[in-house]
Write a protein that holds these residues in place. Structure first.
Motif, short mmCIF file in Angstrom:
data_model
loop_
_atom_site.label_atom_id
_atom_site.label_comp_id
_atom_site.label_asym_id
_atom_site.label_seq_id
_atom_site.Cartn_x
_atom_site.Cartn_y
_atom_site.Cartn_z
N ARG A 90 0.84 -1.21 0.00
CA ARG A 90 0.00 0.00 0.00
C ARG A 90 0.87 1.25 0.00
O ARG A 90 1.85 1.36 0.74
CB ARG A 90 -0.88 0.03 1.25
CG ARG A 90 -1.74 -1.21 1.43
CD ARG A 90 -2.70 -1.07 2.62
NE ARG A 90 -2.15 -0.29 3.70
CZ ARG A 90 -2.84 0.62 4.38
NH1 ARG A 90 -4.11 0.87 4.08
NH2 ARG A 90 -2.28 1.28 5.37
N LEU A 91 0.44 2.22 -0.80
CA LEU A 91 1.13 3.51 -0.83
C LEU A 91 1.12 4.16 0.56
O LEU A 91 2.08 4.81 0.96
CB LEU A 91 0.44 4.45 -1.83
CG LEU A 91 0.66 4.12 -3.31
CD1 LEU A 91 -0.33 4.91 -4.17
CD2 LEU A 91 2.09 4.41 -3.73
N GLU A 92 0.03 3.96 1.28
CA GLU A 92 -0.10 4.60 2.59
C GLU A 92 1.00 4.15 3.55
O GLU A 92 1.45 4.92 4.41
CB GLU A 92 -1.48 4.30 3.19
CG GLU A 92 -2.64 5.01 2.51
CD GLU A 92 -3.11 4.32 1.23
OE1 GLU A 92 -2.48 3.33 0.80
OE2 GLU A 92 -4.11 4.78 0.66
N ASP A 93 1.42 2.87 3.43
CA ASP A 93 2.49 2.39 4.32
C ASP A 93 3.81 3.06 3.98
O ASP A 93 4.60 3.38 4.88
CB ASP A 93 2.62 0.87 4.21
CG ASP A 93 1.40 0.15 4.75
OD1 ASP A 93 0.74 0.70 5.66
OD2 ASP A 93 1.10 -0.95 4.27
N ILE A 94 4.05 3.25 2.69
CA ILE A 94 5.27 3.95 2.27
C ILE A 94 5.28 5.36 2.85
O ILE A 94 6.28 5.84 3.39
CB ILE A 94 5.34 4.01 0.72
CG1 ILE A 94 5.30 2.61 0.10
CG2 ILE A 94 6.56 4.81 0.28
CD1 ILE A 94 6.54 1.79 0.24
N GLN A 95 4.14 6.02 2.73
CA GLN A 95 4.04 7.40 3.23
C GLN A 95 4.18 7.43 4.76
O GLN A 95 4.89 8.29 5.31
CB GLN A 95 2.70 8.01 2.83
CG GLN A 95 2.56 9.46 3.24
CD GLN A 95 1.24 10.04 2.79
OE1 GLN A 95 0.17 9.60 3.21
NE2 GLN A 95 1.32 11.01 1.90
N ALA A 96 3.55 6.50 5.43
CA ALA A 96 3.60 6.50 6.90
C ALA A 96 5.02 6.28 7.39
O ALA A 96 5.46 6.90 8.37
CB ALA A 96 2.67 5.42 7.45
N LEU A 97 5.77 5.42 6.71
CA LEU A 97 7.16 5.20 7.13
C LEU A 97 7.98 6.48 6.94
O LEU A 97 8.76 6.87 7.82
CB LEU A 97 7.79 4.05 6.35
CG LEU A 97 9.28 3.83 6.65
CD1 LEU A 97 9.51 3.52 8.13
CD2 LEU A 97 9.86 2.72 5.79
#
Ligand code: FES
Length: 373
Positions: A90-97
């Motif tokens: 998920r893109l969201e996981d990349i952003q959250a990291l």
């Protein structure tokens, strides 16, 4: 050039990969190159250490959602220090990291001069089985990693599939001449500025250089518009990667210690390796498996001499370590294989415990060694 990726099977997708995208089986792949502000090196040692610890903890917290590999680019390029290679769903996981990394005490000193976003996708130029396998990346644990963004000319896309296939067949045949180099092709069309991000894993940088040079002679190279900047990266654990940033007051690194004649380096706490267990550490840039069997502590090369599996994930019994992949067994005292398919010994290291730590040195020459192995 090998591509040892493996799919999950049971594909219901069409050959162009759209079905896999719809089912969410393709992976998001991110290459984040960070640079550290030189002002960070002027902080007190304790503050720098706290920043490193926090960043390691931030990345560790994502281990259930992202595969994150760390690499040092220090000394390889002037405009980047660290690469975090992230693979997830998920893109969201990349952003959250990225957000969590910036929230650490090191965050205010970090910039990201190079950033490449991509996805996995089935190649249309390889067999259906190989195309399926490419949907999921399986990092090879190689020591070196080479990365560059890639853009083809628009003329390439006007060629017929047959013309492109013919050129790609030559390209693929050249790649197969270099089995020590593992290719990971990822796709960025519309996601980011480049069309592809191409990355290669190998223990043999010379093989990679020869491969790229030979590919320049392939006709498909005429249709390359851009394939820079190119990054040479060295695989290390995240803490070791951060240690390569260097600063006054830092303990000398294992690699630097070797260069300056120091032999013994502390690599872990004694309590990190309980009886019957193994732990992977880095020593002088190499992966080393620390293994405790009974009272004895051993240190051997972590990568299996058969096909590079991580031996720290293996099993320990009767003074031997068994590889988790295909069952080769190695004598811990000598590194010699006692059961195949491996037929080459592992490098062994001198190991001792002192001050609650585990210390390693190269086995030869180690005059006056107090090796416990
Ligand atoms: S990788 Fe260890 S036995 Fe094959």
């Amino acid at each position: 050039m090998s591509d040892r990726t493996a799919g999950r099977g049971n594909s219901k997708s069409s050959s162009d990969g759209r079905g896999d995208e719809a089912s969410g089986r393709r992976q998001i792949v991110k290459f984040s190159f960070y640079r550290v502000d030189p002002a960070w090196r002027r902080l007190p040692v304790a503050e720098r250490d706290a920043g490193k610890d926090a960043l390691v903890a931030a990345v560790d917290a994502f281990s259930g959602r992202l595969q994150v590999r760390s690499y040092s680019v220090v000394g390889m390029r002037g405009d980047a220090d660290i690469l975090l290679w992230q693979i997830g769903e998920r893109l969201e996981d990349i952003q959250a990291l990225a957000t969590e990394v910036m929230r650490t005490p090191l965050g205010p000193y970090l910039s990201m001069p190079h950033s490449y976003l991509a996805m996995t996708r089935k190649s249309q130029y390889v067999s259906p089985a190989e195309a399926e396998a490419r949907l999921h990346l399986h990092p090879a644990e190689s020591k070196y990693f080479f990365v560059y963004p890639f853009v083809k000319t628009r003329e390439w896309y006007q060629l017929s599939l047959e013309e492109r296939q013919e050129m790609m067949n030559v390209h693929i045949a050249v790649g197969r001449k270099y089995p020590s180099v593992k290719l990971n092709t990822t796709y960025s069309f519309g996601l980011d500025d480049q069309e592809f991000v191409v990355s290669f894993e190998t223990d043999e940088p010379a093989d990679f250089l020869d491969l790229v040079m030979e590919l320049r002679g392939a006709k498909s190279s005429l249709y390359t518009l851009r394939d820079t900047p190119a990054f040479t990266c060295i695989s290390l654990g995240l803490r070791e990667t951060l240690d390569t940033l260097g600063a006054p007051g830092d303990p000398v690194s294992a690699a630097a210690a070797q260069a300056t004649g120091e032999q013994w380096q502390r690599v872990a706490d004694d309590a990190d390796v309980p009886e019957g267990a193994a732990k992977m550490v880095y020593f002088a840039g190499e992966q080393v498996a620390l293994v405790r069997a009974g009272e004895q502590l051993y240190a051997v090369a972590n990568r299996c001499s058969h096909a590079n599996a991580s031996l720290a994930d293996g099993t320990v019994a009767d003074g031997a370590l068994t590889c988790p992949s295909h069952g080769s067994t190695f004598e811990l005292a000598t590194g010699e294989p006692s059961c195949g398919p491996a037929n080459r010994p592992l490098t062994t290291y001198a190991v001792r415990t002192e001050d609650g730590g585990i210390w390693l040195a190269q086995r030869e020459p180690v005059p006056g060694s107090t090796s416990g192995a």
